[in-house]
Design a protein around this motif. Sequence first.
Motif, PDB file in Angstrom:
ATOM      1  N   TYR A 178       8.559   5.812  -6.946  1.00  0.00           N
ATOM      2  CA  TYR A 178       7.802   5.664  -5.706  1.00  0.00           C
ATOM      3  C   TYR A 178       8.763   5.506  -4.530  1.00  0.00           C
ATOM      4  O   TYR A 178       9.746   4.777  -4.609  1.00  0.00           O
ATOM      5  N   ARG A 223       7.402   5.228   2.182  1.00  0.00           N
ATOM      6  CA  ARG A 223       5.961   5.478   2.257  1.00  0.00           C
ATOM      7  C   ARG A 223       5.128   4.225   1.978  1.00  0.00           C
ATOM      8  O   ARG A 223       3.923   4.296   1.889  1.00  0.00           O
ATOM      9  N   MET A 224       5.787   3.080   1.837  1.00  0.00           N
ATOM     10  CA  MET A 224       5.081   1.828   1.542  1.00  0.00           C
ATOM     11  C   MET A 224       4.944   0.993   2.805  1.00  0.00           C
ATOM     12  O   MET A 224       5.817   0.985   3.659  1.00  0.00           O
ATOM     13  N   CYS A 284       0.875  -1.169   0.000  1.00  0.00           N
ATOM     14  CA  CYS A 284       0.000   0.000   0.000  1.00  0.00           C
ATOM     15  C   CYS A 284       0.908   1.213   0.000  1.00  0.00           C
ATOM     16  O   CYS A 284       1.943   1.212   0.661  1.00  0.00           O
ATOM     17  N   TYR A 285       0.535   2.259  -0.707  1.00  0.00           N
ATOM     18  CA  TYR A 285       1.376   3.446  -0.835  1.00  0.00           C
ATOM     19  C   TYR A 285       0.619   4.681  -0.387  1.00  0.00           C
ATOM     20  O   TYR A 285      -0.511   4.905  -0.804  1.00  0.00           O
ATOM     21  N   ARG A 286       1.229   5.477   0.457  1.00  0.00           N
ATOM     22  CA  ARG A 286       0.642   6.741   0.912  1.00  0.00           C
ATOM     23  C   ARG A 286       1.392   7.866   0.216  1.00  0.00           C
ATOM     24  O   ARG A 286       2.573   8.074   0.487  1.00  0.00           O
TER      25      ARG A 286
END
Length: 64
Positions: free
Chosen positions: A54, A58-59, A12-14
């Motif tokens: 990416y 942040r993952m 999941c990435y924010r």
Amino acid sequence: MHKRIKAGDRVCYRAPRIADRKKGSKPEFTVVEIYDGGTMAKVKHDNGYIYSGYIVDRMTKYEG
């Protein structure tokens, strides 16, 4: 302590900017490649496209 991210993991990435967090979108990707000493990653979306740039920090690993 968080789990180490590696190629092939489902994550999941924010997004860093609120403008990039699209409403209703699922920020779930599969990591294809990690580069720049483990700080950046190329990810594959469910639609088949591969995106680069990416930030690994942040993952989080996708549980589900």
